[in-house]
Design an enzyme around this catalytic site. Structure first.
Site, PDB file in Angstrom:
ATOM      1  CD  GLN A 251      -4.083 -45.450 120.962  1.00  0.00           C
ATOM      2  OE1 GLN A 251      -3.381 -46.459 120.914  1.00  0.00           O
ATOM      3  NE2 GLN A 251      -4.626 -44.906 119.870  1.00  0.00           N
TER       4      GLN A 251
ATOM      5  CG  MET B 276       0.538 -51.757 120.694  1.00  0.00           C
ATOM      6  SD  MET B 276       0.359 -51.113 122.370  1.00  0.00           S
ATOM      7  CE  MET B 276       0.812 -52.555 123.335  1.00  0.00           C
TER       8      MET B 276
ATOM      9  CB  CYS C 144      -5.773 -51.917 118.207  1.00  0.00           C
ATOM     10  SG  CYS C 144      -4.564 -53.259 118.287  1.00  0.00           S
TER      11      CYS C 144
ATOM     12  CG  HIS D  51      -5.527 -46.622 110.197  1.00  0.00           C
ATOM     13  ND1 HIS D  51      -4.680 -47.451 110.885  1.00  0.00           N
ATOM     14  CD2 HIS D  51      -5.287 -46.864 108.879  1.00  0.00           C
ATOM     15  CE1 HIS D  51      -3.955 -48.161 110.026  1.00  0.00           C
ATOM     16  NE2 HIS D  51      -4.325 -47.817 108.805  1.00  0.00           N
TER      17      HIS D  51
ATOM     18  CE  LYS E   2      -3.914 -43.912 115.045  1.00  0.00           C
ATOM     19  NZ  LYS E   2      -4.161 -45.172 114.330  1.00  0.00           N
TER      20      LYS E   2
ATOM     21  N   GLY F 145      -0.678 -45.365 105.794  1.00  0.00           N
ATOM     22  CA  GLY F 145      -0.036 -45.424 104.497  1.00  0.00           C
ATOM     23  C   GLY F 145       0.677 -44.173 104.049  1.00  0.00           C
TER      24      GLY F 145
END
Length: 342
Positions: A71, A20, A101, A177, A145, A219
């Site tokens: 997305q 974002m 998110c 993620h 995702k 990461g």
């Protein structure tokens, strides 16, 4: 049941995460120049915004960006299907549903990471999106995702059950993620750093579900880490590291796809035609150069490069000449390096 088509494996090896306020079209054009083989993603756009908002701005895309994914955020299957169809008709190469998110705004709207606890709703959304994209818009892949779980969900079987239900609805590619999302007590920034990484869950998922395409995210800070992941999953998705040190994308693209590594200044000067075309359209230089600030990260003169662009790009009349001045200052630092002793 209609299944989304698989994405060509070479397009999955390297990708840049949707971020974002960062991965707008200007950013993606720059990243495409650095990494010709990477898969790029838009910022998350809510389905309602796609349907009712300023599509020309929200879905802005330059032809050089392909392959690029849109997305979407949302939790209403009918609206997600409508937005996905609009995205496919606009020319996006993939429609990705955000289930990761953790922000308060996203939770209030019942989408993002909180959807990890509603696999049936996600499956219904994916099924509707797949039907819209594959029956009316030319077989555009629909992907997801997600996180490993939320809060104290530390059960691999629960994570796998989520994946299986969504896969049964037609999704073949998952970007994982590899952290939990904490919906209370952590900011979005802390959610990218505090919950421990568990790449082994993504690795295990790929071993146990080899027909699924699995991308690992979270990461990944350097080339060695990214390369290690390729031994276990289909690809590595870089986020903040790609933005703050964009030359990392170029190094990986050259290494993984057999290209020639080019100097930073040469790459940046290749962006000049795009920048000048945008300036002609009335775009302010600052909207483009904000994405360039990390190009000389960890290099002599990198701070001066950022300073020249940051201080000058917002001024009236700022043009490509400012970029050249920033390069000249940076190159002057680099030319001051003492030659090695014989």
């Amino acid at each position: 049941m209609i299944h989304a088509p698989a994405i060509p494996p070479a397009q999955l090896r390297l990708s840049v995460a949707p971020m974002m306020d960062w991965t707008d079209s200007h950013c993606r054009v720059f990243h495409r120049l650095l990494a010709p083989h990477a898969r790029l993603y838009t910022e998350m756009v809510h389905a309602n915004a796609v349907i009712h908002g300023d599509r020309e701005r929200l879905l802005a895309m330059d032809p050089v960006e392909h392959p690029v994914a849109l997305q979407l955020g949302g939790s209403e299957p009918e609206l997600l299907a409508q937005a996905a169809r609009i995205g496919a008709d606009t020319g996006f190469d993939e429609i990705n549903l955000n289930c990761g998110c953790p922000s308060d705004r996203v939770q209030a709207g019942r989408f993002g990471a909180c959807l990890m606890r509603e696999p049936t709703l996600v499956a219904a959304s994916v099924a509707a999106m797949v039907e819209a994209c594959c029956s009316e818009a030319g077989d555009v892949p629909v992907t997801v995702k997600c996180r490993l779980g939320v809060d104290d969900d530390h059960d691999y079987d629960r994570f796998c059950a989520f994946i299986d239900e969504v896969a049964d609805a037609g999704c073949r590619m998952f970007v994982v993620h590899a952290r939990n999302a904490w919906l209370q007590g952590l900011s979005p920034k802390e959610n990218r750093e505090v919950p421990p990484l568990r790449y082994d869950w993504a690795y295990r998922l790929k071993r146990e579900r080899p027909d699924l395409q699995v991308i690992v995210n979270g990461g990944i800070n350097d080339a060695n880490e990214a390369t290690t992941h390729l031994g276990h999953v289909d690809g590595a998705m870089l986020g903040r590291a790609a933005y703050h040190d964009p030359y990392l994308l170029h190094r990986l693209d050259a290494q993984w796809f057999g290209g020639v590594q080019r100097p930073r200044a040469e790459l940046l000067r290749a962006l000049r035609p795009y920048v000048e075309a945008q300036l002609e359209r009335g775009v302010f230089l600052k909207h483009i150069t904000r994405h360039l600030l990390g190009l000389f990260a960890n290099q002599r003169g990198g701070r001066a490069f950022r300073q020249v662009l940051s201080e000058g790009a917002h001024k009236p009349g700022a043009d490509w000449g400012l970029v050249e001045r920033a390069l000249a200052v940076t190159e002057s630092f680099q030319s001051d390096v003492a030659p090695a002793s014989p």
